[in-house]
Design a protein around this motif. Structure first.
Motif, PDB file in Angstrom:
ATOM      1  N   VAL A  53       0.596  -0.805  -0.002  1.00 36.10           N
ATOM      2  CA  VAL A  53      -0.216  -0.210   0.086  1.00 36.10           C
ATOM      3  C   VAL A  53       1.155   1.145  -0.149  1.00 36.10           C
ATOM      4  CG1 VAL A  53      -1.745   1.373   1.080  1.00 36.10           C
ATOM      5  CG2 VAL A  53      -1.914  -1.164   1.392  1.00 36.10           C
ATOM      6  N   VAL A  54       0.954   1.886  -0.817  1.00 36.63           N
ATOM      7  CA  VAL A  54       1.689   3.124  -0.929  1.00 36.63           C
ATOM      8  C   VAL A  54       0.604   4.472  -1.016  1.00 36.63           C
ATOM      9  CG1 VAL A  54       2.809   5.114  -2.368  1.00 36.63           C
ATOM     10  CG2 VAL A  54       3.273   2.696  -2.562  1.00 36.63           C
ATOM     11  N   ASN A  64       1.651  -6.995  -5.398  1.00 37.89           N
ATOM     12  CA  ASN A  64       0.368  -6.131  -5.916  1.00 37.89           C
ATOM     13  C   ASN A  64       0.132  -5.042  -4.612  1.00 37.89           C
ATOM     14  OD1 ASN A  64      -1.217  -8.707  -6.011  1.00 37.89           O
ATOM     15  ND2 ASN A  64      -0.268 -10.042  -4.405  1.00 37.89           N
ATOM     16  N   ILE A  65       0.492  -4.061  -5.604  1.00 36.35           N
ATOM     17  CA  ILE A  65      -0.360  -2.427  -4.690  1.00 36.35           C
ATOM     18  C   ILE A  65      -1.340  -2.180  -5.266  1.00 36.35           C
ATOM     19  CG2 ILE A  65       1.282  -1.806  -7.441  1.00 36.35           C
ATOM     20  CD1 ILE A  65       2.550  -0.064  -6.228  1.00 36.35           C
ATOM     21  N   GLY A  97       3.810  -9.517 -14.524  1.00 35.71           N
ATOM     22  CA  GLY A  97       2.286 -10.517 -13.413  1.00 35.71           C
ATOM     23  C   GLY A  97       2.005  -9.277 -12.459  1.00 35.71           C
ATOM     24  N   ILE A  98       2.469  -8.198 -12.118  1.00 34.35           N
ATOM     25  CA  ILE A  98       1.756  -7.269 -11.507  1.00 34.35           C
ATOM     26  C   ILE A  98       0.348  -6.596 -11.836  1.00 34.35           C
ATOM     27  CG2 ILE A  98       2.669  -5.157  -9.717  1.00 34.35           C
ATOM     28  CD1 ILE A  98       5.525  -5.591 -10.863  1.00 34.35           C
ATOM     29  N   ARG A  99      -0.279  -6.309 -10.409  1.00 32.20           N
ATOM     30  CA  ARG A  99      -1.856  -5.884 -10.831  1.00 32.20           C
ATOM     31  C   ARG A  99      -1.523  -4.267  -9.788  1.00 32.20           C
ATOM     32  NH1 ARG A  99      -5.352 -10.783  -7.679  1.00 32.20           N
ATOM     33  NH2 ARG A  99      -4.212 -10.422  -5.872  1.00 32.20           N
ATOM     34  N   MET A 156       3.210  -1.240 -17.263  1.00 36.09           N
ATOM     35  CA  MET A 156       2.555  -2.652 -17.789  1.00 36.09           C
ATOM     36  C   MET A 156       1.913  -3.594 -16.909  1.00 36.09           C
ATOM     37  SD  MET A 156       5.699  -3.502 -20.765  1.00 36.09           S
ATOM     38  CE  MET A 156       6.209  -1.896 -21.590  1.00 36.09           C
ATOM     39  N   ILE A 157       1.810  -2.266 -15.706  1.00 34.75           N
ATOM     40  CA  ILE A 157       1.125  -3.006 -14.337  1.00 34.75           C
ATOM     41  C   ILE A 157      -0.185  -2.977 -14.698  1.00 34.75           C
ATOM     42  CG2 ILE A 157       0.304  -2.217 -11.859  1.00 34.75           C
ATOM     43  CD1 ILE A 157       3.213  -1.565 -11.373  1.00 34.75           C
ATOM     44  N   GLU A 158      -0.817  -4.026 -14.474  1.00 33.79           N
ATOM     45  CA  GLU A 158      -2.647  -4.100 -14.806  1.00 33.79           C
ATOM     46  C   GLU A 158      -3.517  -3.516 -13.165  1.00 33.79           C
ATOM     47  OE1 GLU A 158      -6.505  -7.714 -14.387  1.00 33.79           O
ATOM     48  OE2 GLU A 158      -3.955  -8.396 -13.229  1.00 33.79           O
TER      49      GLU A 158
END
Length: 191
Positions: A7-8, A79-80, A120-122, A151-153
């Motif tokens: 979490v940012v 995951n972000i 593969g990051i979302r 290129m992050i989903e």
């Protein structure tokens, strides 16, 4: 499936709407069994990008501060969640510094670029505004564009508006609304 979300949080205020929304996310059934690694940018040292282009030549940002730990956490956990209140129709200064520094995560080559963060990051993006859609301005769009370019989903951005009339902590429907929104988002994720 990775069970940690990075979490940012771009809000400089403590215990207010953005913090409450993040606290509420941890209660959601969609996040049951998952944990959050929280980075409140106002409590950290993330210097602004100097435009020196060191990262273009060497592949990383040379500024030594907390940015590297956040990026490494994103790279590992994939995951972000980005959350920022709208300040003058855009992300906060703290979030803007973070987003600008993400430039160091682009790998440029002839004819294009790739992400140094990996595949593969979302992400989930949350904008918070005291006013209406107009008051939200470019807040969500600024965060989304940065994720798209890396290129992050991006899973269904969420806008929480009208915090002057109804702060997040005074909204009894908030948890149910967030759960419904992010349940659909995660079910539709390609990762």
């Amino acid at each position: 499936m990775n069970d940690k979300w990075v979490v940012v949080n771009g809000s400089p205020r403590k215990g207010k709407n953005s913090d409450y929304i993040i606290d509420s996310l941890e209660q959601l059934s969609v996040f049951k069994g998952r944990s959050f690694i929280r980075y409140k940018l106002s409590d950290l040292s993330v210097a602004p990008c100097t435009g020196c282009e060191f990262c273009l030549k060497r592949g990383y940002c040379h500024i030594e501060d907390d940015f590297q730990a956040i990026v490494e956490s994103i790279r590992v956990h994939k995951n972000i969640i980005l959350i920022s209140p709208s300040y003058n129709y855009n992300v906060t200064a703290q979030m803007k510094c973070f987003l600008d520094r993400l430039f160091s995560q682009y790998e440029f080559y002839t004819g294009g670029y790739a992400s140094r963060l990996g595949e593969g990051i979302r992400s989930m993006i949350i904008g918070v505004s005291a006013g209406d859609e107009e008051g939200m301005g470019y807040t969500v769009e600024a965060m989304k564009k940065c994720m798209d370019d890396l290129m992050i989903e991006v899973l269904m951005p969420y806008k929480y508006m009208g915090t002057k009339r109804k702060p997040a902590y005074d909204n009894p429907q908030l948890v149910a609304e967030l759960n419904q929104h992010f349940q659909v988002a995660i079910e539709n994720s390609k990762y």
